[in-house]
Scaffold this motif. Structure first.
Motif, short mmCIF file in Angstrom:
data_model
loop_
_atom_site.label_atom_id
_atom_site.label_comp_id
_atom_site.label_asym_id
_atom_site.label_seq_id
_atom_site.Cartn_x
_atom_site.Cartn_y
_atom_site.Cartn_z
N LYS A 89 0.82 -1.22 0.00
CA LYS A 89 0.00 0.00 0.00
C LYS A 89 0.85 1.27 0.00
CE LYS A 89 -4.13 -1.92 2.00
NZ LYS A 89 -3.74 -3.18 2.70
N LEU A 90 2.17 1.09 0.03
CA LEU A 90 3.04 2.27 0.15
C LEU A 90 3.53 2.73 -1.22
CD1 LEU A 90 5.21 1.19 3.22
CD2 LEU A 90 3.06 2.46 3.19
N ASN A 91 3.58 4.05 -1.40
CA ASN A 91 4.13 4.58 -2.66
C ASN A 91 5.66 4.62 -2.55
OD1 ASN A 91 4.77 6.76 -1.08
ND2 ASN A 91 3.16 8.08 -1.87
N ASP A 92 6.30 5.07 -3.63
CA ASP A 92 7.76 5.05 -3.67
C ASP A 92 8.38 5.85 -2.53
OD1 ASP A 92 10.30 4.41 -5.31
OD2 ASP A 92 10.43 6.57 -4.94
N ARG A 93 7.77 7.00 -2.23
CA ARG A 93 8.35 7.84 -1.16
C ARG A 93 8.29 7.14 0.19
NH1 ARG A 93 6.01 13.69 -0.99
NH2 ARG A 93 6.92 13.54 1.09
N ARG A 94 7.13 6.52 0.45
CA ARG A 94 6.97 5.83 1.72
C ARG A 94 7.92 4.65 1.82
NH1 ARG A 94 2.20 7.07 4.41
NH2 ARG A 94 2.17 9.35 4.47
N LEU A 95 8.06 3.93 0.70
CA LEU A 95 8.97 2.78 0.70
C LEU A 95 10.40 3.25 0.97
CD1 LEU A 95 7.91 0.38 -2.18
CD2 LEU A 95 7.64 0.08 0.28
N SER A 96 10.78 4.37 0.35
CA SER A 96 12.12 4.91 0.57
C SER A 96 12.31 5.25 2.03
CB SER A 96 12.35 6.16 -0.29
OG SER A 96 12.18 5.85 -1.65
N GLY A 97 11.28 5.84 2.62
CA GLY A 97 11.33 6.20 4.03
C GLY A 97 11.51 4.96 4.89
N MET B 1 2.53 6.86 9.56
CA MET B 1 3.87 6.25 9.54
C MET B 1 4.94 7.32 9.56
SD MET B 1 4.92 3.00 7.63
CE MET B 1 6.52 2.64 7.06
N LYS B 2 5.88 7.21 10.46
CA LYS B 2 6.85 8.29 10.64
C LYS B 2 8.12 8.11 9.81
CE LYS B 2 7.56 8.11 15.04
NZ LYS B 2 6.96 6.84 15.58
N ASP B 3 8.22 6.95 9.16
CA ASP B 3 9.45 6.69 8.43
C ASP B 3 9.49 7.49 7.14
OD1 ASP B 3 9.92 4.93 10.41
OD2 ASP B 3 9.25 3.18 9.28
N ARG B 4 9.93 8.73 7.25
CA ARG B 4 10.03 9.56 6.06
C ARG B 4 11.48 9.75 5.69
NH1 ARG B 4 5.52 13.16 6.17
NH2 ARG B 4 3.77 11.85 5.54
N SER B 5 11.77 9.62 4.41
CA SER B 5 13.12 9.99 3.97
C SER B 5 13.23 11.50 4.00
CB SER B 5 13.36 9.53 2.53
OG SER B 5 13.43 8.15 2.49
N LYS B 6 14.37 11.95 4.43
CA LYS B 6 14.54 13.40 4.50
C LYS B 6 16.01 13.71 4.19
CE LYS B 6 14.27 17.09 7.78
NZ LYS B 6 14.54 17.21 9.20
N LEU B 7 16.21 14.63 3.27
CA LEU B 7 17.58 15.02 2.90
C LEU B 7 17.67 16.53 3.08
CD1 LEU B 7 20.30 14.16 1.65
CD2 LEU B 7 19.31 14.57 -0.59
N ARG B 304 22.03 4.48 -3.16
CA ARG B 304 21.33 5.59 -2.50
C ARG B 304 19.85 5.27 -2.32
NH1 ARG B 304 24.48 10.01 -1.82
NH2 ARG B 304 26.42 10.02 -3.00
N ARG B 305 19.28 4.60 -3.31
CA ARG B 305 17.87 4.21 -3.17
C ARG B 305 17.74 3.22 -2.00
NH1 ARG B 305 13.64 5.61 -4.50
NH2 ARG B 305 12.78 4.47 -6.26
N GLY B 308 17.64 4.81 1.21
CA GLY B 308 16.42 5.54 1.52
C GLY B 308 16.18 6.78 0.68
N ALA B 309 17.01 7.01 -0.34
CA ALA B 309 16.78 8.17 -1.20
C ALA B 309 15.50 7.96 -2.00
CB ALA B 309 17.95 8.36 -2.15
N THR B 310 14.67 9.00 -2.05
CA THR B 310 13.47 8.91 -2.89
C THR B 310 13.87 9.24 -4.33
OG1 THR B 310 12.97 11.24 -2.62
CG2 THR B 310 12.05 9.75 -0.98
N ARG B 311 12.94 9.02 -5.25
CA ARG B 311 13.22 9.40 -6.64
C ARG B 311 13.53 10.88 -6.72
NH1 ARG B 311 8.34 6.24 -8.54
NH2 ARG B 311 9.21 4.16 -8.91
#
Ligand SMILES: Nc1ncnc2c1ncn2[C@@H]1O[C@H](COP(=O)(O)OP(=O)(O)OP(=O)(O)O)[C@@H](O)[C@H]1O
Ligand SMILES: [Mg+2]
Lengths: 252, 395
Positions: A89-97, B1-7, B304-305, B308-311
Motif C-alpha cells: 500500500k506504500l508509494n515510492d516515497r513511503r517505501l524509501s522512508g 507512519m513516521k518513516d520519512r526519507s529526508k535530505l 542511494r535508493r 532511503g533516497a526517494t526518486r
C-alpha cells in the motif's frame, strides 16, 4: 549459535515474537518471452533477533527474494509485511522512508563511494534520515568502531582491503540501527579467511540484537547460521531448520 | 507512519559536489564548453559597452553640433549653392560659425613634372574654415586673412603622407593644374571629417582666380548652438538655397561615426550568436555527460535508493550536479570574458566598462542551462529500478 540467538532475543527486541518481516504467497515474474517466474509462492517469516541464511543454486531466486524483502522490488503477487506494515500500500516515497529507517543492506560488491572516506561512506547510511552532518559522523564513528575499523576512519576505500571494505559497508548498514539487515553474498568477493571474519562480525552483530538475513551459496557459511532457508526454482523448499541438519537438497 | 526519507538542503548540494569532484577531469572539460560560450557573451557585452562609452566620450569632445550643408548630388545636374549661402546661414541666430568651401575638382601633383596622381583634391577655403572645424596644424600654420589669393596651401593629414611631405623643411611645394603652391602647414587629424584629411586647402580667391572654378561653395560647414541643433537643422536648406531647398543636403558628420558604431552592432550580434551556439553546444555536452554519468553510476544510484533516497532526492542530486557543472563553467566564463574585455579595452585606450548585470546574467544563464540540460538525465536516474541498479544489471 543457539546461544547467540537466545541472547539476542533476550536483549533487544521491541516486540518479542513479532515478525520483523513476513512474506505471504509472494510471486515475482519477470516480463519477457517467455516470462521468468523467479519466485513462485514464497511464504517466509523472519522474527526479531533472528539470523538466517538463504541458500540455493545460482538462478534459484535468492537475489530476487532479497530485493523484495528489501522493498527494492515489488512482488508481482502476494504480500510483504515489514513490522506489520503492508508494503503493497506504500508509494515510492513511503517505501524509501521505510528503507531509510528500518532496513540495512550489504552487497557483494560493497557499493562504497570511492571519493569518500570510510567515515563519510558510513555516514551516508544516515544521509536520507535528515540527520545533521555532525550527528552522522559521530554515529558513523561508533559504527566503524563496532566493525573494528576505529583506526581507519579517514581512509579512502581504495586504501582498504576487501575485508575492510565490506566492514565499512556493514558499518553503513547498521549505522541507522535498522530492524533488519539484508546481506546478498557478503563474502562472495572475499577469500575464505577474510569471509570468515565477515561472518563472525555478522554473528557478533546478531548477538548484539540485529536481525540479519544472509544470502549465500557457500554451504559452510550457511551451516554455521542458526536457521537456513533453501530456495529452489523460486520456491522455499523447507521453511525452517533450526539445527545444523543438512537440508534435503534432492527434492525436485 | 513516521518513516520519512529526508535530505537536508545543504546535503543535496554536498552530494552533488561529491559527484562532480569524483570526476574532476571530465567536470572541467565539460564546464569548458559553457565557459567559452559565457566568455564570448561577456566579452561582447563588455567590449561593446566599453567601446560605446569611449565613443560617447569622443563624440562629446568633438561636438555633435557641426553640420555640413552641401549641394545635393543626384538627378542629372548638381545645382550649385548660391554664392551667398554662407553669409545667409550666418544670419541664423543659433548659428555660431559657418564656413564655405569650394571643391575645385582638381587633383594635386607633387610637382609640375610628376604625372602621378595620388587621389588628393584641392579645396578652396576661407580662414574661418579652421575655426568652424576647430582644427589645428601639426606643422606650420593655417591660412590667414590676406592669404586667400596667395599660392599657398595647407595639407590634410593623409594628403601630406600621400604627397610625401612630413614637415616644412626646405619649403616644399605642390602643383595644381600647373600652378605651384607653397606648403605653409599640415593639418591635425579630423576624426569627425576624415574626408577632409585627404584634401589640400588653398585660399578661395586663389581657387577662383588661378584655377578658374566657379565661386559657388560646394559645401558650407556650420557650427550650431549645441542645445538647438535639432531646431536649427531644418532651417539650413531653405536658408542656403531659398529657391531650391530640395537641392540642398544637410548632414551631421558625427552621425557617420555613430553609424559606424551601428555597423559594429552587426558584428556584435554575430558574436552574440556564436556565443549562443557555444552555449547550446555546451548545454548539449552537459546533458550528454550527465547521461553517461547516470549509466556509469547505476550502482551508486541503487545504493542511494537502498539507503532511503526517494526518486526526488536522486533527481535533485543530478539536476543540481548539472547546474553546478554549468555554473562552474559560467564563473570561468565570466572571469575569462572580463579578462578579454580588460585586455582589449586597455589596448584601445578605453575605460573598461563591465556591466555587473551582464556578469550576473552570465552565471545565471549558465546555471539555468545546466539545470535544463540536467532534467532529462536526472529523470532517467530517478526512474532507474533500484533492484536492477544495485545488482549492476543492465536494462
Ligand atoms: N531483471 C531480471 N529480468 C529478467 N529475469 C531476471 C531478472 N533478474 C533475475 N532474473 C531471473 O530470475 C531468476 C532468479 O534470479 P536471481 O538473481 O534471483 O537468482 P539468484 O539465486 O540470486 O542467483 P545467483 O546465485 O546466481 O545470484 C533467474 O532465472 C534469473 O535469470
Ligand atoms: Mg544472486
Amino acid at each position: 549459535m543457539s546461544t547467540a540467538t537466545e541472547s539476542s532475543l533476550s536483549s533487544v527486541p521491541p516486540n518479542p515474537g513479532a515478525a520483523v518481516l513476513e512474506l505471504q504467497d509472494v510471486h515475482r515474474t519477470y516480463p519477457g518471452s517467455p516470462p521468468v517466474e523467479a519466485l513462485v509462492g514464497v511464504d517466509l517469516r523472519v522474527e526479531a533477533g533472528e539470523m538466517l541464511a538463504v541458500v540455493g543454486p545460482s538462478g534459484s531466486g535468492k537475489s530476487t527474494l532479497l530485493n523484495i524483502m528489501g522493498t527494492l522490488d515489488r512482488p508481482t503477487r502476494g504480500t510483504l509485511l515489514i513490522e506489520g506494515t503492508d508494503t503493497s500500500k506504500l508509494n515510492d516515497r513511503r517505501l524509501s522512508g521505510l528503507r531509510s529507517a528500518r532496513l540495512g543492506f550489504v552487497f557483494q560488491s560493497f557499493h562504497l563511494i570511492e571519493t569518500l572516506s570510510a567515515l563519510d561512506n558510513v555516514a551516508t547510511g544516515l544521509l536520507y534520515r535528515g540527520a545533521t552532518g555532525r550527528t552522522r559522523r559521530k554515529m558513523a564513528e561508533v559504527a566503524l568502531e563496532r566493525v573494528g575499523l576505529g583506526d581507519r576512519l579517514h581512509a579512502r576505500p581504495t586504501k582498504l582491503s576487501g575485508g575492510q571494505r565490506q566492514r565499512v559497508a556493514i558499518a553503513r548498514a547498521i549505522v541507522a540501527e535498522p530492524s533488519l539487515i539484508l546481506a546478498d553474498e557478503p563474502t562472495g568477493n572475499l577469500d575464505t579467511a577474510t569471509g570468515e571474519g565477515i561472518v563472525e562480525l555478522l554473528q557478533r552483530l546478531n548477538a548484539d540484537g540485529s536481525t540479519i538475513v544472509v544470502i549465500t551459496h557457500d554451504p559452510d557459511l550457511a551451516e554455521r547460521l542458526p536457521r537456513r532457508v533453501e530456495v529452489r526454482d523460486g520456491a522455499v523448499l523447507d521453511g525452517t531448520v533450526f539445527d545444523g541438519t543438512v537440508l534435503g537438497g534432492g527434492v525436485r | 507512519m513516521k518513516d520519512r526519507s529526508k535530505l537536508r538542503g545543504r546535503d543535496v548540494v554536498a552530494t552533488s559536489v561529491v559527484g562532480l569532484r569524483s570526476r574532476r577531469g571530465r567536470t572541467v572539460l565539460t564546464a569548458l564548453g559553457i565557459a567559452i560560450g559565457i566568455a564570448s557573451m561577456v566579452a561582447v557585452v563588455g567590449i561593446s559597452s566599453s567601446s560605446k562609452a569611449a565613443l560617447l566620450a569622443q563624440l562629446d569632445s568633438l561636438g555633435t553640433n557641426l553640420l555640413q550643408v552641401e549641394a545635393a548630388t543626384g538627378g542629372l545636374s548638381i545645382e550649385p549653392l548660391p554664392i551667398d549661402a554662407e553669409p545667409m546661414i550666418r544670419r541664423i541666430d543659433t548659428v555660431q560659425d559657418a564656413s564655405a568651401v569650394i571643391d575645385t575638382g582638381f587633383e594635386v601633383r607633387r610637382n609640375a613634372y610628376d604625372d602621378t596622381l595620388v587621389g588628393i583634391n584641392a579645396l578652396g577655403v576661407t580662414p574661418e574654415f579652421f575655426e568652424t572645424l576647430q582644427v589645428t596644424t601639426t606643422a606650420g600654420r593655417p591660412l590667414e586673412e590676406g592669404m586667400r589669393s596667395l599660392p599657398v596651401v595647407v595639407l590634410g593629414e593623409v594628403a601630406a603622407v600621400r604627397l610625401g611631405i612630413h614637415d616644412l623643411e626646405g619649403g616644399p611645394t605642390i602643383n595644381v593644374e600647373g600652378h605651384n603652391f607653397a606648403v605653409i602647414g599640415i593639418l591635425d587629424a579630423l576624426p569627425l571629417n576624415p574626408d577632409l584629411s585627404r584634401k589640400v586647402l588653398i585660399g578661395d580667391e586663389a581657387a577662383v582666380a588661378m584655377l578658374a572654378v566657379a565661386p559657388n561653395p560646394t559645401s558650407v560647414y556650420v557650427r550650431i548652438d549645441p542645445d538647438l541643433v535639432a531646431e536649427t537643422r531644418p532651417l539650413l536648406a531653405p536658408t542656403a538655397n531659398p529657391g531650391r531647398p530640395a537641392k540642398v543636403k544637410v548632414s551631421r558628420p558625427s552621425d557617420l561615426l555613430e553609424a559606424r558604431a551601428e555597423v559594429d552592432q552587426n558584428l556584435q550580434n554575430l558574436l552574440l550568436a556564436l556565443g549562443g551556439v557555444a552555449l547550446l553546444v555546451g548545454g548539449v555536452g552537459i546533458a550528454n555527460v550527465m547521461v553517461i554519468s547516470v549509466l556509469e553510476r547505476r550502482g551508486e544510484i541503487g545504493l542511494r535508493r537502498a539507503l532511503g533516497a526517494t526518486r526526488g532526492h536522486i533527481r535533485s542530486q543530478f539536476v543540481l550536479e548539472a547546474a553546478l557543472l554549468s555554473g562552474l563553467g559560467g564563473v570561468l566564463g565570466v572571469l575569462l570574458g572580463s579578462g578579454i574585455t580588460t585586455v582589449y579595452a586597455r589596448r584601445q585606450d578605453w575605460v573598461v566598462d563591465l556591466p555587473p548585470t551582464a556578469l550576473l546574467a552570465g552565471v545565471g544563464a549558465a546555471l539555468a542551462i545546466g539545470m535544463f540540460a540536467g532534467l532529462y538525465p536526472a529523470a532517467k536516474a530517478a526512474r532507474l529500478d533500484p533492484a536492477l541498479a544495485v545488482s549492476g544489471g543492465t536494462g
